[in-house]
Design a protein around this motif. Structure first.
Motif, PDB file in Angstrom:
ATOM      1  N   THR A  46      38.467  44.794  14.639  1.00  0.00           N
ATOM      2  CA  THR A  46      38.782  44.160  15.925  1.00  0.00           C
ATOM      3  C   THR A  46      39.891  44.923  16.671  1.00  0.00           C
ATOM      4  OG1 THR A  46      40.392  42.708  14.874  1.00  0.00           O
ATOM      5  CG2 THR A  46      38.157  41.833  15.138  1.00  0.00           C
ATOM      6  N   ASP A  47      40.482  45.918  16.019  1.00  0.00           N
ATOM      7  CA  ASP A  47      41.595  46.674  16.598  1.00  0.00           C
ATOM      8  C   ASP A  47      41.052  47.693  17.619  1.00  0.00           C
ATOM      9  OD1 ASP A  47      43.559  48.645  17.071  1.00  0.00           O
ATOM     10  OD2 ASP A  47      44.495  48.298  15.117  1.00  0.00           O
ATOM     11  N   ASP A  48      41.464  47.568  18.866  1.00  0.00           N
ATOM     12  CA  ASP A  48      40.912  48.426  19.932  1.00  0.00           C
ATOM     13  C   ASP A  48      41.151  49.912  19.683  1.00  0.00           C
ATOM     14  OD1 ASP A  48      39.788  46.401  21.471  1.00  0.00           O
ATOM     15  OD2 ASP A  48      41.748  45.903  22.317  1.00  0.00           O
ATOM     16  N   ARG A  49      42.309  50.238  19.065  1.00  0.00           N
ATOM     17  CA  ARG A  49      42.591  51.668  18.810  1.00  0.00           C
ATOM     18  C   ARG A  49      41.584  52.227  17.812  1.00  0.00           C
ATOM     19  NH1 ARG A  49      48.470  50.904  16.894  1.00  0.00           N
ATOM     20  NH2 ARG A  49      47.291  49.146  16.152  1.00  0.00           N
ATOM     21  N   ILE A  50      41.268  51.424  16.789  1.00  0.00           N
ATOM     22  CA  ILE A  50      40.299  51.870  15.773  1.00  0.00           C
ATOM     23  C   ILE A  50      38.916  51.986  16.409  1.00  0.00           C
ATOM     24  CG2 ILE A  50      39.088  51.126  13.661  1.00  0.00           C
ATOM     25  CD1 ILE A  50      41.776  50.120  12.622  1.00  0.00           C
ATOM     26  N   LEU A  51      38.567  51.024  17.231  1.00  0.00           N
ATOM     27  CA  LEU A  51      37.250  51.067  17.895  1.00  0.00           C
ATOM     28  C   LEU A  51      37.131  52.294  18.784  1.00  0.00           C
ATOM     29  CD1 LEU A  51      36.888  47.282  18.740  1.00  0.00           C
ATOM     30  CD2 LEU A  51      35.309  48.608  17.313  1.00  0.00           C
ATOM     31  N   ARG A  52      38.201  52.560  19.558  1.00  0.00           N
ATOM     32  CA  ARG A  52      38.157  53.712  20.480  1.00  0.00           C
ATOM     33  C   ARG A  52      38.034  55.034  19.726  1.00  0.00           C
ATOM     34  NH1 ARG A  52      41.948  50.969  23.750  1.00  0.00           N
ATOM     35  NH2 ARG A  52      43.641  52.022  22.680  1.00  0.00           N
ATOM     36  N   ALA A  53      38.642  55.079  18.520  1.00  0.00           N
ATOM     37  CA  ALA A  53      38.671  56.344  17.760  1.00  0.00           C
ATOM     38  C   ALA A  53      37.389  56.584  16.955  1.00  0.00           C
ATOM     39  CB  ALA A  53      39.877  56.336  16.822  1.00  0.00           C
ATOM     40  N   LEU A  54      36.437  55.669  16.996  1.00  0.00           N
ATOM     41  CA  LEU A  54      35.185  55.902  16.257  1.00  0.00           C
ATOM     42  C   LEU A  54      34.485  57.132  16.837  1.00  0.00           C
ATOM     43  CD1 LEU A  54      33.683  52.288  15.888  1.00  0.00           C
ATOM     44  CD2 LEU A  54      34.802  53.673  14.112  1.00  0.00           C
ATOM     45  N   PRO A  55      33.847  57.945  15.974  1.00  0.00           N
ATOM     46  CA  PRO A  55      33.177  59.147  16.489  1.00  0.00           C
ATOM     47  C   PRO A  55      32.098  58.790  17.511  1.00  0.00           C
ATOM     48  CG  PRO A  55      33.165  59.122  14.069  1.00  0.00           C
ATOM     49  CD  PRO A  55      33.713  57.803  14.512  1.00  0.00           C
ATOM     50  N   GLU A  56      31.964  59.631  18.531  1.00  0.00           N
ATOM     51  CA  GLU A  56      30.963  59.389  19.589  1.00  0.00           C
ATOM     52  C   GLU A  56      29.565  59.853  19.170  1.00  0.00           C
ATOM     53  OE1 GLU A  56      31.309  57.686  22.280  1.00  0.00           O
ATOM     54  OE2 GLU A  56      33.498  57.485  22.280  1.00  0.00           O
ATOM     55  N   ASP A  57      29.500  60.552  17.999  1.00  0.00           N
ATOM     56  CA  ASP A  57      28.202  61.096  17.584  1.00  0.00           C
ATOM     57  C   ASP A  57      27.707  60.447  16.287  1.00  0.00           C
ATOM     58  OD1 ASP A  57      30.141  62.158  15.984  1.00  0.00           O
ATOM     59  OD2 ASP A  57      29.401  64.218  16.023  1.00  0.00           O
ATOM     60  N   LEU A  58      27.984  59.154  16.132  1.00  0.00           N
ATOM     61  CA  LEU A  58      27.512  58.448  14.928  1.00  0.00           C
ATOM     62  C   LEU A  58      25.981  58.417  14.909  1.00  0.00           C
ATOM     63  CD1 LEU A  58      29.817  55.282  14.796  1.00  0.00           C
ATOM     64  CD2 LEU A  58      29.713  57.123  13.076  1.00  0.00           C
ATOM     65  N   ASP A  59      25.424  58.580  13.715  1.00  0.00           N
ATOM     66  CA  ASP A  59      23.964  58.491  13.568  1.00  0.00           C
ATOM     67  C   ASP A  59      23.513  57.104  13.112  1.00  0.00           C
ATOM     68  OD1 ASP A  59      23.039  61.285  14.107  1.00  0.00           O
ATOM     69  OD2 ASP A  59      24.515  61.702  12.544  1.00  0.00           O
ATOM     70  N   PHE A  60      24.259  56.530  12.143  1.00  0.00           N
ATOM     71  CA  PHE A  60      23.890  55.208  11.612  1.00  0.00           C
ATOM     72  C   PHE A  60      25.157  54.403  11.355  1.00  0.00           C
ATOM     73  CE2 PHE A  60      20.380  57.938  10.412  1.00  0.00           C
ATOM     74  CZ  PHE A  60      19.269  57.154  10.650  1.00  0.00           C
ATOM     75  N   ALA A  61      25.064  53.081  11.495  1.00  0.00           N
ATOM     76  CA  ALA A  61      26.200  52.212  11.177  1.00  0.00           C
ATOM     77  C   ALA A  61      25.716  50.995  10.405  1.00  0.00           C
ATOM     78  CB  ALA A  61      26.895  51.775  12.467  1.00  0.00           C
ATOM     79  N   TRP A  62      26.524  50.561   9.454  1.00  0.00           N
ATOM     80  CA  TRP A  62      26.272  49.318   8.728  1.00  0.00           C
ATOM     81  C   TRP A  62      27.481  48.417   8.939  1.00  0.00           C
ATOM     82  CZ3 TRP A  62      24.690  54.062   7.114  1.00  0.00           C
ATOM     83  CH2 TRP A  62      23.369  54.183   6.655  1.00  0.00           C
ATOM     84  N   HIS A  63      27.243  47.179   9.322  1.00  0.00           N
ATOM     85  CA  HIS A  63      28.336  46.214   9.550  1.00  0.00           C
ATOM     86  C   HIS A  63      28.318  45.179   8.426  1.00  0.00           C
ATOM     87  CE1 HIS A  63      30.886  43.179  11.005  1.00  0.00           C
ATOM     88  NE2 HIS A  63      30.098  42.606  11.893  1.00  0.00           N
ATOM     89  N   LEU A  64      29.279  45.362   7.484  1.00  0.00           N
ATOM     90  CA  LEU A  64      29.333  44.486   6.307  1.00  0.00           C
ATOM     91  C   LEU A  64      30.633  43.694   6.237  1.00  0.00           C
ATOM     92  CD1 LEU A  64      28.000  47.427   4.385  1.00  0.00           C
ATOM     93  CD2 LEU A  64      26.944  45.253   3.951  1.00  0.00           C
ATOM     94  N   ALA A  65      31.468  43.788   7.273  1.00  0.00           N
ATOM     95  CA  ALA A  65      32.735  43.052   7.222  1.00  0.00           C
ATOM     96  C   ALA A  65      32.473  41.554   7.354  1.00  0.00           C
ATOM     97  CB  ALA A  65      33.658  43.519   8.346  1.00  0.00           C
ATOM     98  N   CYS A  66      33.235  40.769   6.625  1.00  0.00           N
ATOM     99  CA  CYS A  66      33.139  39.308   6.768  1.00  0.00           C
ATOM    100  C   CYS A  66      34.447  38.700   6.290  1.00  0.00           C
ATOM    101  CB  CYS A  66      31.998  38.746   5.916  1.00  0.00           C
ATOM    102  SG  CYS A  66      32.341  38.737   4.140  1.00  0.00           S
ATOM    103  N   TYR A  67      34.617  37.408   6.528  1.00  0.00           N
ATOM    104  CA  TYR A  67      35.726  36.667   5.927  1.00  0.00           C
ATOM    105  C   TYR A  67      35.157  36.008   4.686  1.00  0.00           C
ATOM    106  CZ  TYR A  67      39.913  33.861   5.488  1.00  0.00           C
ATOM    107  OH  TYR A  67      41.083  33.301   5.034  1.00  0.00           O
ATOM    108  N   HIS A  68      35.516  36.519   3.535  1.00  0.00           N
ATOM    109  CA  HIS A  68      34.908  36.054   2.285  1.00  0.00           C
ATOM    110  C   HIS A  68      35.625  34.813   1.787  1.00  0.00           C
ATOM    111  CE1 HIS A  68      33.516  36.074  -1.850  1.00  0.00           C
ATOM    112  NE2 HIS A  68      32.570  36.888  -1.467  1.00  0.00           N
TER     113      HIS A  68
END
Ligand SMILES: NC(=O)c1ccc[n+]([C@@H]2O[C@H](COP(=O)([O-])OP(=O)(O)OC[C@H]3O[C@@H](n4cnc5c(N)ncnc54)[C@H](O)[C@@H]3O)[C@@H](O)[C@H]2O)c1
Length: 350
Positions: free
Chosen positions: A64-86
């Motif tokens: 959720t951190d905007d700095r981390i989101l902005r710094a994601l590579p612009e040339d990603l090929d695949f992403a998996w979203h597995l984060a949760c509140y366990h």
């Protein structure tokens, strides 16, 4: 079926230090990617799960951190979203923390990924339990098009559904190539009891039923059977789950949802018997009444669509998977004890 190639690809695994995520990362490393970026705030995981490999870049923080989101590579090929509140019980204890780490995470991540046009697939970890019919009668296999109730037993379950809804929205409106994987109950190595920060209940330590039972059985304790052990689940071994998540990325159709399940119904009583046998635990089980929040009873997932469209089928039986998990638990006792010990103060006060 299209066979997407991960060789030289740039991959993102959000929640990649977690139980399922760290197993996925290990399988992905076998496919010769250029880079795997893991974003994880270690809320319910331990750093020891992150492989020491030059192709892995670990980013410590919330997605959720905007700095981390902005710094994601612009040339990603695949992403998996597995984060949760366990997990379910933690979300009941703190619905706002669940919202922050289980709902906002999906919204902010998808909102960022919608602009990365190189993405071939974004795979979302959805939960079969959020969809399954609540029954204590005979269970039928839950299919992908089963009706979804508006009444849920936990904020966790609601958040997992909202993730699907936002995913559908970003797919429909912006063409984000979302594939939803609906998990049944995953078990196996690298689910570390007590991993991460205190989340308000004893379930910070005692996560899911399988690692809890294995730990207690190795310590010759009685396995507690809520509701007499009659409830049933579909247990899928984590290496099968990781293969299924890769199959979703390779062959999943954007906008579609697939069950990742074994298709086998196992009662909690039978699971306990298998674990007692695999560990040589002689102590009889402890029969208890039902948990107040859990009305889900018996359930298992249909495997037909994922078999047909993804070419995916689970291969590891509950017995074989339990034996592997017992061996891993024995070999990693010191790490598990360290993670459990960090909650000793809070555990003594609940
Ligand atoms: N394990 C199961 O049986 C099961 C069943 C249904 C669905 N799922 C889903 O699969 C996914 C993985 O589950 P798991 O069992 O590996 O759980 P896990 O707790 O081990 O993994 C979740 C990971 O997300 C991380 N995380 C939490 N909040 C974050 C945030 N704000 N930013 C970045 N990372 C964050 C945690 O630290 C952890 O590493 C989850 O989305 C879960 O809802 C799991």
């Amino acid at each position: 079926m299209t066979q997407a190639n991960f060789a030289d690809a740039r991959l993102l695994v959000v929640g990649g230090a977690g139980f399922v995520g760290s197993n996925l990362v290990r399988q992905l490393l076998e496919q010769d990617p250029r880079e795997i970026v893991i974003v994880d705030n270690l809320l319910s995981s331990d750093i020891s799960n992150v492989p020491d490999d030059p192709r892995v870049r670990f980013v410590l923080g919330s997605i959720t951190d905007d700095r981390i989101l902005r710094a994601l590579p612009e040339d990603l090929d695949f992403a998996w979203h597995l984060a949760c509140y366990h997990g379910n019980q933690s979300s009941i204890a703190d619905p706002f923390a669940d919202h922050e780490n289980n709902t906002l995470t999906s919204l902010k991540l998808f909102d960022r990924l919608k602009d990365i046009r190189s993405l071939k697939k974004v795979v979302y970890a959805a939960a079969g339990c959020a969809v399954a019919e609540k029954t204590f009668g005979t269970a039928t296999a839950t299919t992908e098009d089963a009706p979804v109730s508006l009444y849920h037993d936990s904020p966790y379950s609601i958040s997992k559904l909202i993730g699907e809804l936002y995913g559908n929205y970003f797919w429909g409106r912006y063409g984000m190539p979302l594939v939803k994987a609906r998990f049944q109950n995953v078990f196996g190595p690298r689910e570390i009891l007590g991993a991460g920060r205190w989340r308000g209940t004893v379930h910070t330590v005692w996560r899911n039923v399988t690692p809890t039972f294995i730990w207690k059985a190795l310590n010759r304790e009685a396995l507690p059977l809520d509701n007499g052990g009659n409830a049933s689940r579909d247990f899928i071994f984590v290496e099968d789950m990781a293969r299924g998540l890769i199959a979703c990325a390779r062959n999943g159709k954007p906008g579609e949802v697939y069950n990742l399940a074994s298709g086998v119904e196992t009662t909690i009583g039978d699971l306990a018997a298998t674990i007692n046998q695999a560990t040589g635990n002689p102590t009889p089980v402890d029969l208890r009444p039902a948990r107040d929040w859990d009305h889900s009873g018996k359930r298992f997932g249909s495997t037909e669509k994922s078999r047909r469209e993804l070419g995916f089928a689970a291969e590891v039986s509950v017995r074989e998977g339990i034996e592997k998990t017992v061996a891993w638990t024995r070999a990693n006792r010191a790490t598990i004890e360290r993670c459990m010990a960090q909650h000793a103060y809070n555990m003594a006060r609940v």
